[in-house]
Design a protein around this motif. Structure first.
Motif, PDB file in Angstrom:
ATOM      1  N   VAL A  60       0.883  -1.163   0.000  1.00  0.00           N
ATOM      2  CA  VAL A  60       0.000   0.000   0.000  1.00  0.00           C
ATOM      3  C   VAL A  60       0.923   1.215   0.000  1.00  0.00           C
ATOM      4  O   VAL A  60       1.701   1.412   0.938  1.00  0.00           O
ATOM      5  N   GLY A  61       0.884   2.009  -1.054  1.00  0.00           N
ATOM      6  CA  GLY A  61       1.806   3.133  -1.178  1.00  0.00           C
ATOM      7  C   GLY A  61       1.118   4.464  -0.971  1.00  0.00           C
ATOM      8  O   GLY A  61      -0.063   4.628  -1.302  1.00  0.00           O
ATOM      9  N   LEU A  62       1.871   5.412  -0.410  1.00  0.00           N
ATOM     10  CA  LEU A  62       1.371   6.780  -0.248  1.00  0.00           C
ATOM     11  C   LEU A  62       2.497   7.750  -0.537  1.00  0.00           C
ATOM     12  O   LEU A  62       3.630   7.559  -0.063  1.00  0.00           O
ATOM     13  N   ASP A  63       2.191   8.803  -1.299  1.00  0.00           N
ATOM     14  CA  ASP A  63       3.169   9.838  -1.564  1.00  0.00           C
ATOM     15  C   ASP A  63       2.445  11.153  -1.824  1.00  0.00           C
ATOM     16  O   ASP A  63       1.260  11.162  -2.223  1.00  0.00           O
ATOM     17  N   PHE A  64       3.159  12.256  -1.604  1.00  0.00           N
ATOM     18  CA  PHE A  64       2.588  13.576  -1.824  1.00  0.00           C
ATOM     19  C   PHE A  64       2.716  14.021  -3.274  1.00  0.00           C
ATOM     20  O   PHE A  64       2.089  14.994  -3.690  1.00  0.00           O
ATOM     21  N   SER A  65       3.548  13.314  -4.042  1.00  0.00           N
ATOM     22  CA  SER A  65       3.790  13.688  -5.434  1.00  0.00           C
ATOM     23  C   SER A  65       2.972  12.808  -6.375  1.00  0.00           C
ATOM     24  O   SER A  65       3.176  11.602  -6.447  1.00  0.00           O
ATOM     25  N   ASP A  77       0.175  -3.300  -8.672  1.00  0.00           N
ATOM     26  CA  ASP A  77      -1.250  -3.128  -8.963  1.00  0.00           C
ATOM     27  C   ASP A  77      -2.028  -2.963  -7.664  1.00  0.00           C
ATOM     28  O   ASP A  77      -3.248  -2.974  -7.651  1.00  0.00           O
ATOM     29  N   GLY A  78      -1.296  -2.785  -6.552  1.00  0.00           N
ATOM     30  CA  GLY A  78      -1.922  -2.553  -5.261  1.00  0.00           C
ATOM     31  C   GLY A  78      -2.371  -1.111  -5.107  1.00  0.00           C
ATOM     32  O   GLY A  78      -2.096  -0.250  -5.955  1.00  0.00           O
ATOM     33  N   PRO A  79      -3.028  -0.791  -4.006  1.00  0.00           N
ATOM     34  CA  PRO A  79      -3.563   0.566  -3.805  1.00  0.00           C
ATOM     35  C   PRO A  79      -2.459   1.585  -3.582  1.00  0.00           C
ATOM     36  O   PRO A  79      -1.502   1.350  -2.840  1.00  0.00           O
ATOM     37  N   LEU A  80      -2.591   2.729  -4.245  1.00  0.00           N
ATOM     38  CA  LEU A  80      -1.697   3.866  -4.072  1.00  0.00           C
ATOM     39  C   LEU A  80      -2.533   5.083  -3.701  1.00  0.00           C
ATOM     40  O   LEU A  80      -3.598   5.312  -4.291  1.00  0.00           O
ATOM     41  N   PHE A  81      -2.046   5.861  -2.740  1.00  0.00           N
ATOM     42  CA  PHE A  81      -2.794   7.013  -2.240  1.00  0.00           C
ATOM     43  C   PHE A  81      -1.964   8.280  -2.352  1.00  0.00           C
ATOM     44  O   PHE A  81      -0.760   8.273  -2.098  1.00  0.00           O
ATOM     45  N   HIS A  82      -2.650   9.349  -2.731  1.00  0.00           N
ATOM     46  CA  HIS A  82      -2.035  10.673  -2.713  1.00  0.00           C
ATOM     47  C   HIS A  82      -2.343  11.293  -1.358  1.00  0.00           C
ATOM     48  O   HIS A  82      -3.503  11.455  -0.991  1.00  0.00           O
ATOM     49  N   GLY A  83      -1.288  11.621  -0.595  1.00  0.00           N
ATOM     50  CA  GLY A  83      -1.544  12.183   0.716  1.00  0.00           C
ATOM     51  C   GLY A  83      -0.286  12.672   1.397  1.00  0.00           C
ATOM     52  O   GLY A  83       0.833  12.469   0.919  1.00  0.00           O
ATOM     53  N   ASP A  84      -0.511  13.317   2.541  1.00  0.00           N
ATOM     54  CA  ASP A  84       0.547  13.928   3.337  1.00  0.00           C
ATOM     55  C   ASP A  84       1.025  12.923   4.377  1.00  0.00           C
ATOM     56  O   ASP A  84       0.226  12.389   5.157  1.00  0.00           O
ATOM     57  N   ALA A  85       2.331  12.674   4.422  1.00  0.00           N
ATOM     58  CA  ALA A  85       2.885  11.717   5.389  1.00  0.00           C
ATOM     59  C   ALA A  85       2.661  12.153   6.828  1.00  0.00           C
ATOM     60  O   ALA A  85       2.665  11.321   7.740  1.00  0.00           O
ATOM     61  N   ALA A  87      -0.113  13.603   7.867  1.00  0.00           N
ATOM     62  CA  ALA A  87      -1.562  13.581   8.121  1.00  0.00           C
ATOM     63  C   ALA A  87      -2.154  12.447   7.285  1.00  0.00           C
ATOM     64  O   ALA A  87      -2.860  12.679   6.303  1.00  0.00           O
ATOM     65  N   LEU A  88      -1.856  11.227   7.677  1.00  0.00           N
ATOM     66  CA  LEU A  88      -2.215  10.061   6.870  1.00  0.00           C
ATOM     67  C   LEU A  88      -3.736   9.881   6.776  1.00  0.00           C
ATOM     68  O   LEU A  88      -4.435  10.014   7.782  1.00  0.00           O
ATOM     69  N   PRO A  89      -4.242   9.539   5.593  1.00  0.00           N
ATOM     70  CA  PRO A  89      -5.689   9.410   5.391  1.00  0.00           C
ATOM     71  C   PRO A  89      -6.210   8.016   5.746  1.00  0.00           C
ATOM     72  O   PRO A  89      -6.952   7.403   4.974  1.00  0.00           O
TER      73      PRO A  89
END
Length: 219
Positions: A60-65, A77-85, A87-89
Motif C-alpha cells: 500500500v503506497g502513499l506519496d505527496f507527489s 497493482d496494489g492501492p496507491l494514495f495521494h496524501g501527506d505523510a 496527516a495520513l488518510p
C-alpha cells in the motif's frame, strides 16, 4: 501546495531507482517475515515494493507527489494514495506494518510522520524507517573523491536547506533542497512517537555510514 518531486519523477526514477538492486542493504532483515498490507509512507516511485513483497506482505503506497505515484503504478497493482505523510488518510490501527525510507530529508516535520505511522499501526505492529544518517550525511557533509567525508560546523543548523556550495549541480539536493535533523533531534522524534525501538542499524555499504535505520513496534 506543489509537491517537491513533481516534474522530477521520471528523472529521479531513471537515475536512482530503475537500475538499483532489488533490496536496500539490511532492509529485509529489518522487516522480517510478515503478512497483510504494508504501508509505504513516502513511497516515491516504488523503490521498495519488491522488498515488501519479498517479506510476505502486500503493498500500500502513499506519496505527496502525483508524478512519483504515476511511476510507482508501474511497479504495483496494489492501492496507491495521494496524501501527506504527516496527516495520513487512514483510521487508527489500520496496518500491521508500515515503513518510511529516505523521507526525513524531504519532509518539514519528521516527528509528525513518525507519530502518524504509530497512529495507523495496530498494537504489536512493526515499523521500519531507513534513511539519511544525521551525522555523516546531510547539508553539512561533503563527500570527497577518496571516500572521506568533510563535516562542516553547520551540523547544528537544522531545518530546510535550499543550497550548499558543495552540492552537485545535477544532483537531487540542488533541485529540491534538504531538511536536516541532528542525531539528537532524530532520536527524540523516535522517542516521542510512542513506538518502542527494537533494533538500530547502520546499513552496510560504505566505510563511513551513509544511512541510519531502525525497527520499532507499536506497544
Amino acid at each position: 501546495m506543489r509537491a517537491r518531486y513533481d516534474g522530477l519523477a521520471q528523472w529521479y526514477d531513471e537515475r536512482f531507482v530503475a537500475d538499483a538492486p532489488p533490496h536496500q542493504p539490511g532492509l529485509l532483515d529489518l522487516l522480517g517475515r510478515g503478512s497483510g498490507p504494508c504501508l509505504d509512507i513516502g513511497c516515491g516511485t516504488g523503490r521498495n515494493f519488491d522488498s515488501i513483497r519479498a517479506s510476505g506482505r502486500s503493498v500500500v503506497g502513499l506519496d505527496f507527489s502525483i508524478d512519483q505515484l504515476g511511476r510507482a503504478r508501474m511497479r504495483t497493482d496494489g492501492p496507491l494514495f495521494h496524501g501527506d505523510a504527516a496527516a495520513l488518510p487512514f483510521a487508527d490501527g489500520s496496518f500491521d506494518t508500515a515503513i518510511t525510507l529516505w523521507t526525513s530529508t524531504d519532509v518539514d516535520d519528521f516527528g509528525a510522520v513518525l507519530r502518524e505511522a504509530a497512529r495507523v499501526l495496530r498494537p504489536g505492529g512493526v515499523f521500519v524507517t531507513y534513511g539519511v544518517h544525521p551525522c555523516f550525511n546531510g547539508p553539512h557533509v561533503v563527500y570527497e573523491e577518496d571516500g572521506r567525508r568533510t563535516v562542516h560546523p553547520t551540523y547544528r543548523e537544522t531545518g530546510w536547506h535550499t543550497d550548499m556550495p558543495w552540492w552537485a549541480q545535477d544532483g537531487i539536493r540542488r533541485r529540491i533542497g534538504m531538511s536536516h535533523l541532528t542525531l539528537a533531534d532524530y532520536l527524540n522524534a523516535v522517542i516521542t512517537s510512542g513506538l518502542t525501538v527494537e533494533h538500530f542499524e547502520e546499513p552496510a555499504g560504505q566505510d563511513i555510514p551513509h544511512a541510519l535505520a531502525l525497527r520499532a513496534r507499536k506497544s
